[in-house]
Structure formats: structure tokens, C-alpha cells
Motif scaffolding. Structure first.
Motif, PDB file in Angstrom:
ATOM      1  N   ASP A   1      31.844  37.361  33.019  1.00  0.00           N
ATOM      2  CA  ASP A   1      33.282  37.176  33.205  1.00  0.00           C
ATOM      3  C   ASP A   1      34.016  37.889  32.077  1.00  0.00           C
ATOM      4  O   ASP A   1      33.459  38.118  31.001  1.00  0.00           O
ATOM      5  N   LEU A   2      35.275  38.240  32.316  1.00  0.00           N
ATOM      6  CA  LEU A   2      36.018  39.032  31.331  1.00  0.00           C
ATOM      7  C   LEU A   2      36.351  38.267  30.055  1.00  0.00           C
ATOM      8  O   LEU A   2      36.313  38.865  28.968  1.00  0.00           O
ATOM      9  N   PRO A   3      36.673  36.974  30.108  1.00  0.00           N
ATOM     10  CA  PRO A   3      36.880  36.288  28.819  1.00  0.00           C
ATOM     11  C   PRO A   3      35.635  36.387  27.932  1.00  0.00           C
ATOM     12  O   PRO A   3      35.757  36.644  26.727  1.00  0.00           O
ATOM     13  N   ALA A   4      34.447  36.213  28.504  1.00  0.00           N
ATOM     14  CA  ALA A   4      33.227  36.279  27.695  1.00  0.00           C
ATOM     15  C   ALA A   4      33.039  37.686  27.120  1.00  0.00           C
ATOM     16  O   ALA A   4      32.737  37.845  25.930  1.00  0.00           O
ATOM     17  N   LEU A   5      33.248  38.692  27.951  1.00  0.00           N
ATOM     18  CA  LEU A   5      33.081  40.067  27.464  1.00  0.00           C
ATOM     19  C   LEU A   5      34.101  40.395  26.372  1.00  0.00           C
ATOM     20  O   LEU A   5      33.759  40.938  25.317  1.00  0.00           O
TER      21      LEU A   5
ATOM     22  N   PHE B   1      31.889  41.738  39.991  1.00  0.00           N
ATOM     23  CA  PHE B   1      33.318  41.943  40.255  1.00  0.00           C
ATOM     24  C   PHE B   1      33.511  42.698  41.558  1.00  0.00           C
ATOM     25  O   PHE B   1      33.193  43.879  41.646  1.00  0.00           O
ATOM     26  N   PRO B   2      34.057  42.030  42.578  1.00  0.00           N
ATOM     27  CA  PRO B   2      34.307  42.773  43.823  1.00  0.00           C
ATOM     28  C   PRO B   2      35.416  43.812  43.655  1.00  0.00           C
ATOM     29  O   PRO B   2      35.519  44.725  44.465  1.00  0.00           O
ATOM     30  N   GLY B   3      36.252  43.660  42.636  1.00  0.00           N
ATOM     31  CA  GLY B   3      37.348  44.625  42.432  1.00  0.00           C
ATOM     32  C   GLY B   3      38.452  44.429  43.458  1.00  0.00           C
ATOM     33  O   GLY B   3      38.526  43.384  44.120  1.00  0.00           O
ATOM     34  N   PRO B   4      39.307  45.437  43.618  1.00  0.00           N
ATOM     35  CA  PRO B   4      40.441  45.296  44.541  1.00  0.00           C
ATOM     36  C   PRO B   4      39.965  45.017  45.971  1.00  0.00           C
ATOM     37  O   PRO B   4      39.023  45.651  46.437  1.00  0.00           O
TER      38      PRO B   4
ATOM     39  N   MET C   1      42.456  46.109  34.776  1.00  0.00           N
ATOM     40  CA  MET C   1      43.218  45.649  35.945  1.00  0.00           C
ATOM     41  C   MET C   1      42.431  45.921  37.235  1.00  0.00           C
ATOM     42  O   MET C   1      42.376  45.093  38.134  1.00  0.00           O
ATOM     43  N   ARG C   2      41.820  47.098  37.287  1.00  0.00           N
ATOM     44  CA  ARG C   2      41.053  47.444  38.488  1.00  0.00           C
ATOM     45  C   ARG C   2      39.804  46.575  38.602  1.00  0.00           C
ATOM     46  O   ARG C   2      39.491  46.044  39.672  1.00  0.00           O
ATOM     47  N   LEU C   3      39.095  46.426  37.499  1.00  0.00           N
ATOM     48  CA  LEU C   3      37.891  45.588  37.510  1.00  0.00           C
ATOM     49  C   LEU C   3      38.239  44.163  37.945  1.00  0.00           C
ATOM     50  O   LEU C   3      37.506  43.517  38.697  1.00  0.00           O
ATOM     51  N   ALA C   4      39.388  43.663  37.468  1.00  0.00           N
ATOM     52  CA  ALA C   4      39.803  42.299  37.792  1.00  0.00           C
ATOM     53  C   ALA C   4      40.394  42.191  39.194  1.00  0.00           C
ATOM     54  O   ALA C   4      40.666  41.088  39.659  1.00  0.00           O
ATOM     55  N   GLY C   5      40.603  43.335  39.876  1.00  0.00           N
ATOM     56  CA  GLY C   5      40.962  43.256  41.286  1.00  0.00           C
ATOM     57  C   GLY C   5      42.389  43.587  41.666  1.00  0.00           C
ATOM     58  O   GLY C   5      42.834  43.214  42.755  1.00  0.00           O
TER      59      GLY C   5
ATOM     60  N   LEU D   1      34.018  50.821  42.767  1.00  0.00           N
ATOM     61  CA  LEU D   1      34.970  49.774  43.160  1.00  0.00           C
ATOM     62  C   LEU D   1      36.069  50.482  43.932  1.00  0.00           C
ATOM     63  O   LEU D   1      36.307  51.676  43.719  1.00  0.00           O
ATOM     64  N   ARG D   2      36.779  49.737  44.797  1.00  0.00           N
ATOM     65  CA  ARG D   2      37.940  50.351  45.426  1.00  0.00           C
ATOM     66  C   ARG D   2      38.903  50.814  44.339  1.00  0.00           C
ATOM     67  O   ARG D   2      38.976  50.208  43.268  1.00  0.00           O
ATOM     68  N   THR D   3      39.649  51.874  44.620  1.00  0.00           N
ATOM     69  CA  THR D   3      40.630  52.350  43.644  1.00  0.00           C
ATOM     70  C   THR D   3      41.881  51.468  43.705  1.00  0.00           C
ATOM     71  O   THR D   3      42.126  50.790  44.706  1.00  0.00           O
TER      72      THR D   3
END
Lengths: 410, 410
Positions: free
Chosen positions: A85-89, A118-121, A287-291, A325-327
Motif C-alpha cells: 500500500d502507498l502509506p507503507a511505501l 494496484f489496478p490503477g485507473p 496519482m495514476r498508480l492510485a487510480g 496500467l491504464r493511462t
């Protein structure tokens, strides 16, 4: 290294530091804690947890003035040390370290394994285009002129005027929160009603990104309420809630509409050369990684200025096709009028959302004309016609008026 | 103004700007959007939504070099414009504005009405003291020597050694996430078992702040799991999740233990003079408002340096008795050894947690002796005995050894 690592790049300013030593102390200190004093047998077990210095690139121009010496340090952190998860990273690579002198996190390359969580967008550039049925040109987004203190009929009328001008997306103001005058569900109903009325006239689909706000634990429920009321997109102040909140929304199967990430508070992070997190990482890659399906960021054209190379690096991070990931749709924002469209197209290419506020509402012939002027500018660019030439053509009176008001840059 | 306002203070650097005009444009732009072009009748309705310039304090020393001219702007934002949560307040006062040139958010005074939505710390200084049964001295916290790659027996042994030395609180490392070697509930069970064994020997209570991590939506559930497994405190990386996540945890009646707020990532916000959010606001006022029972922040003594006046301003914000919320325990951290205790006591007073890592584990006689040396130093300060004098007393051999290793500053 046949295990997975996430690699952080830091820019670190120091007139005297031994940057190689510093890199080593980061790699050890933020992973296993200590190394040289470990017994050999223990080192074997601990090796898979040990951070690695990938590179140390010292910039020390001859005759450098005080404050000019810096190094870019690349450190690889074993995935095994943190959860997916991003908080851990972020806490691992820039938790304590953020407070350790002049150091800025400028990039972060996550491992394929980390990214696989991360499924991304959910929609991304192609999905948003699909929803709108627009594939052959840049998109156009507009924002309300003003929202605070206005009631539903007023917002609905503002919405309708913008929609009639042919915009593809309309977004809420990011400072419009739950309020008695224009509560979330009623606002969605009113605006989507205006959208349908406009569509009947223009034949054009439209996404309304309603501002998703409230307590963190209620975000998903509020999103579902908005969707049930007819919302077909969401706006979200990601940095006020953390990247993980966006990630959880984007991966939630019940949230069936695109999410536009607003950069509110981003200026607390990216502009300093010495501290914080770089714009391309903060507003692009993460932002992209988080979707984020669409990502807003300061344009290089307006008063809220970001150096153009940073703008383009944000865009590149959102669109990089080498990332599985989707753009995300880049939405450079602020200070945009129709005369800038050729420049935007040259800088950002085909997959960009032209986003305007004053450039639409401030049009001499009114809001509706403002939207039309932008669409005429976008069409001219698509046809390869110089803007002033297009403005002289019959049917492009709105573009002509816009150029008279604001000029052209191409 | 007989309505409620939250007042933001900004420091704004600009060599040429008309700061009065800038303040006015912020007050209008971030509230009603536009003012002068509104019809008079509309102004009446909109007035309660309009931001106000409280003060503009320009600092322009004679012969100022480029880059030195700044102003402190105070703007009052009507509460009516935002919901009663920190994301809404922060996005209002420092959302878009954070990206508008060299501007730093240095303070935020919330209205009584806004604050009334925040219960604040559930325990605070008095509650934490009550839980520990310690009222007459500063508290002592220690952190693990290293955690990543260690198994449960190892962590348990580290915990036990620290506990035997007489520390009041032991906290997890902030980079210890959910992992197969020391999963949350097993870790809590092992460490609390060690705490009980130590208490049987020392007669002293102890709080273990276990690191609360994971997806945002699972934080409360993970906290409850930890508490069910015996955890009597939590550590939380607030800035990785947003202040609202802390607020929601602290107001949750099922979370019945104190929360220690870790400052991980804070260095991305506070150190620049030109950008970000000041440390006293970020790590002091907002942490307390969001409900931190203990707040960690960089000490003025270690390698992770924050100017002492900022440290003390963080402390003041946590302890200010004029604010109708429980106070938060200040935990200045990094670079602390027993010889610094008199200085810490002089700087921070009675209500402070002395927090040490290397200063405990690196003691020449071992971890347990490290804790004892600190307790002896704290006792000496309480009795008004100079540290070197106390170190010469029988029974204070650990303090003597610590002073020989690290010296004294008083």
C-alpha cells in the motif's frame, strides 16, 4: 538481485556531505537498521531485507557557490519490508528521511510485484473517451464560475450554459463541500438534468465530476450516493485524504464512474527545490498508480505556474505506455483561453483535457460562446488550420471574439 | 463579524507584490469567487460567505536583498463555506493557494464552532499519566533497536530488556508493517507478555504503542484487533493517511487506547521557508485537534534538526491550556541520551516524554542499563540535583556510565 525492490530517487543538497556514505546510511538505516555489527550468520538471513545503493550522482560544478552542491541518490528498498500500500511505501522511503536535511523525493520506481496490487485507473484515457464517444480530438472541461453561496437553480443554470457550449466535462469547484444550498444528491440531480437538456440540443454527451467530500470513512458511501443520484464522474481532493483513499475508491467495484484527481494542497509538497516530493511523482506517477482517471495539475500558461519541463514530466508519467496500467488523462489547469489551444496541443498532444474557467465564463459573448470558441480552436488544430485563419471563417465568430479578447499563442 | 470564521495566516514572499491586493484577492477568490461585479442586492446575500482580510503585515527591511521581502497575511474564512472536517478546511485555506507562488501556511485559528466538531485527544497528557500512574516526573519512551527481519522471540526479548530498564512507553518502529515474521496480533501478544513479565519485576506499568497500518478502510478494524490482542496504545503515521483518518480513529468509542502520532513525511511539509505548512501547525495544533494523545516531532538535539524555537512552538501548541481540548504529550525525538535530560526538562518542562533509541540500546552496560540511566537522570532533575553529582551517587552507576559515554549538557 533476484527479488523485488522499489527504487527511490532523492535529490540531496549539502555543501560538504560524503554522499556515498549518506546513501549507504539511508539504505541500511531505513531497512535493517544496522549491518556492519551483525554476526555473519545473521547477515545471511537479513540480506533480503537490506536496502541497496543503486547510484550516487554528485553534482559539484567547479566554483560552485554555497548551496549549489547536490547529489541524486538512488536507493532500492526490498518489497519484503513493506505491505502493498502507498502509506507503507511512502513512510518507508520518505518517512523519517523527509526530516533529514535538504532532501527531496524526486522519483519512485515501484516493482512489478508491488504494482500488481494496484489496478490503477478504472477508465483512464481510453475509458473516458469511450464514455464520451470522443476519440478524434482533445477534450474540453469547464468549471463553474462561482459556487459558494449559490442555490440549485443558479448552479443548474451555470451548468446548462457551459454544457450548451459543447464542453465534454464539467467539474465542481474543489471548495464546494456538503452544504444546505446545494447538497450532493440534489446538486447531482439538478446538474444531470441540465446535462440531459443540453444533450438534447447539442447531441453531445457530458461528464459531471461532482466533488466527493466528507469524513474519510464515508467517502465510498458518498460516492455511491452521488452515483445513485446520477453522477457520472467524481472530483476528489486526493492529497487532503492521502493516496490510499483514492486507491480504495478506484478499486471499489461499486464506484462505476471515472475519478478526477484535484491537486489541492500539492503546492505544500512540490515547489521547493530542497524539500518535498516532485510534481511528476506526486501529481503524475502516484496519482495514476492510485487510480486517477483524470489528473489535474497546474498548467504552464497561467498564474499558478509550474516550470514547463515539470508539467511535461507530469504528463509523461500519466501517459507512459510502458507502465502496465491504464493511462490517466492529463488536465493542465489555470490561465487557459482559446488562443492557447495550439500551444496546449503542441505541448500535450492528442490526449489532453483543455480545462478552462475564466476562459469560458469571461468570453465577451457569454459562457455558451466561451465553450464554442474552445471547440472551434480544438477543431482548427485538428484540421491543421492556424487559429487566426480559422477565426476568420464563417461559423467561428466565437473564436474570433475570443482571440480579439485574449490573443493567440502558437 | 457575529458569525464564525477560521483564520489562516500565510507567509508570502514576493519582491514586488502589492500584498494588500493579494490578500484581498485571496479573501474573495477562495470564498465567493468574485465580489466587485456582483449586483448590490446579491452582495447582501453573499456577504456571509465572503472571506475577510484580517491583517497584512509587510516585512521589507531597508536595503532588503532580492528574496527577502515578505508579508504575513491573515485571512478569515466563514465557517459556513466548509464542512466540519479537516480536509474541507485545509482544501479551502490551502488547496489551490498552496500552488500560488512562494506561500506557506503558518497558522490556523479555528472557530469555537468548528472546533466543537473535534473531541480532540481521548486521553491526552492527564489521561496517559493516569493510565501509567505517573504524575510526578517526565515520562520515558523507548523504541526498538531494529525490527525488520526479526522474529517474535527476538522482538519480545528486545521489548523485555527495554521494559526492565523502567521505561513508561515502548513504541514500534514506524516502518514495521504487517509481515509474516511479526504479524500485528501475535506481536501485541508477545510484547504485552514481555510487559507483564517486566512489570512483575519492576512494579511499573507500561504502554506499548503498536504500529497501526494497512488500508485506510481497515485502520479502525486493525486497531480493534490490536486492542483485542492486548495492545494498550497505538502508533499512527498520520500524514501518510491524512488528519481526518486520525480524527476518525480518535473519536471512535471502540478505540479505547491512546494514539501516538508519528511525524513520518512531515519533512515534506515544514522545513522550507517558502512553501508548505509550518511545524507548529502541522505537528502541534493540527495533531492535537485531530486527536493525538502523544505527538512525536524532531527534537532540537539530534541529527534530524528543527530550529529550537519551532520545537518549542510545537510543544506550546500541544500544551496550550487556553484551547478547550485535552492537551497532547510532546515527544521530541532523535539524538537523545541521558546527559540531555536536564536540557529537555528546561526546554519542555514537566509534561514531556523523553524518547530514546540509541541512547538506550547503545548504553555501555546494555539496554536495561540504558533505561535505568534515563530514569536516574529524570529523578535527579526532579530532585534538583546536577547530573554529574547524581551520577556520583551510589545506585546511579548506569547514569555515570552514560555520562562517561555521551557527556552532559545542562
Amino acid at each position: 538481485m533476484n527479488q523485488a525492490y522499489c527504487i527511490a530517487t532523492y535529490r540531496c543538497y549539502d555543501d560538504k556531505a560524503d554522499f556515498h556514505k549518506k546513501a549507504q546510511s539511508i539504505a541500511v538505516g531505513l531497512t535493517v537498521g544496522s549491518w556492519t555489527d551483525l554476526p555473519e550468520a545473521r547477515k545471511k538471513e537479513m540480506e533480503k531485507h537490506l536496502g541497496r545503493v543503486v547510484s550516487v550522482d554528485v553534482h559539484e560544478p567547479e566554483g560552485a557557490a554555497p548551496g549549489e552542491r547536490y547529489a541524486d541518490l538512488k536507493i532500492a528498498y526490498p518489497d519484503i519490508n513493506f505491505s502493498r500500500d502507498l502509506p507503507a511505501l511512502l513512510v518507508t522511503v520518505f518517512g523519517k528521511l523527509s526530516m533529514d536535511g535538504k532532501i527531496k523525493l524526486i522519483d519512485l520506481d515501484v516493482s512489478d510485484d508491488f504494482r500488481s496490487a494496484f489496478p490503477g485507473p478504472k477508465f483512464g484515457v481510453d475509458g473516458v473517451r469511450e464514455l464520451l464517444g470522443v476519440h478524434d480530438r482533445q477534450l474540453l472541461m469547464s468549471i463553474f464560475k462561482s459556487v459558494i453561496g449559490h442555490d440549485l437553480p443558479n448552479l443548474k443554470e451555470q451548468f446548462y450554459r457551459q454544457a450548451l457550449g459543447g464542453v465534454d466535462l464539467i467539474k465542481d469547484d474543489e471548495i464546494l463541500f456538503e452544504n444546505p444550498l446545494t447538497p450532493l444528491e440534489k446538486r447531482v440531480e439538478a446538474c444531470m438534468d441540465a446535462a440531459r437538456r443540453a444533450e438534447a440540443e447539442t447531441g453531445q454527451k457530458l461528464l459531471y465530476a461532482v466533488n466527493l467530500t466528507g469524513p474519510t470513512s464515508q467517502l465510498a458511501a458518498n460516492a455511491r450516493k452521488a452515483i445513485a443520484a446520477g453522477a457520472n464522474a467524481l472530483l476528489f481532493n486526493v492529497l487532503a485524504y492521502g493516496f490510499d483513499a483514492l486507491h480504495e475508491l478506484s478499486r471499489d467495484p461499486s464506484i462505476t464512474v471515472p475519478i478526477a484527481a484535484h491537486p489541492a494542497m500539492a503546492g505544500a509538497f512540490y515547489p521547493s527545490p530542497h524539500y518535498g516530493i516532485s510534481a511528476p511523482l506526486l501529481l503524475g506517477k502516484l496519482m495514476r498508480l492510485a487510480g486517477a482517471d483524470l489528473a489535474l495539475f497546474p498548467s504552464p500558461y497561467g498564474s499558478v505556474v509550474m516550470p514547463k519541463e515539470e508539467n511535461l514530466a507530469v504528463k509523461d508519467a500519466l501517459l507512459d505506455r510502458s507502465v502496465p496500467l491504464r493511462t490517466s488523462f492529463p488536465v493542465p489547469s489555470a490561465g487557459i483561453h482559446p488562443g492557447l489551444v495550439p500551444l496546449i496541443v503542441r505541448d500535450f498532444g492528442h490526449d489532453v483535457v483543455v480545462n478552462a474557467g475564466g476562459g469560458i465564463h469571461g468570453h465577451p459573448m457569454g459562457t455558451e460562446a466561451g465553450g464554442r470558441a474552445f471547440r472551434q480552436a480544438i477543431a482548427a488544430c485538428g484540421a491543421g488550420i492556424p487559429l487566426r485563419e480559422a477565426a476568420a471563417q464563417s461559423g467561428n465568430e466565437e473564436l474570433k471574439a475570443a482571440i480579439e479578447a485574449w490573443g493567440v499563442k502558437e
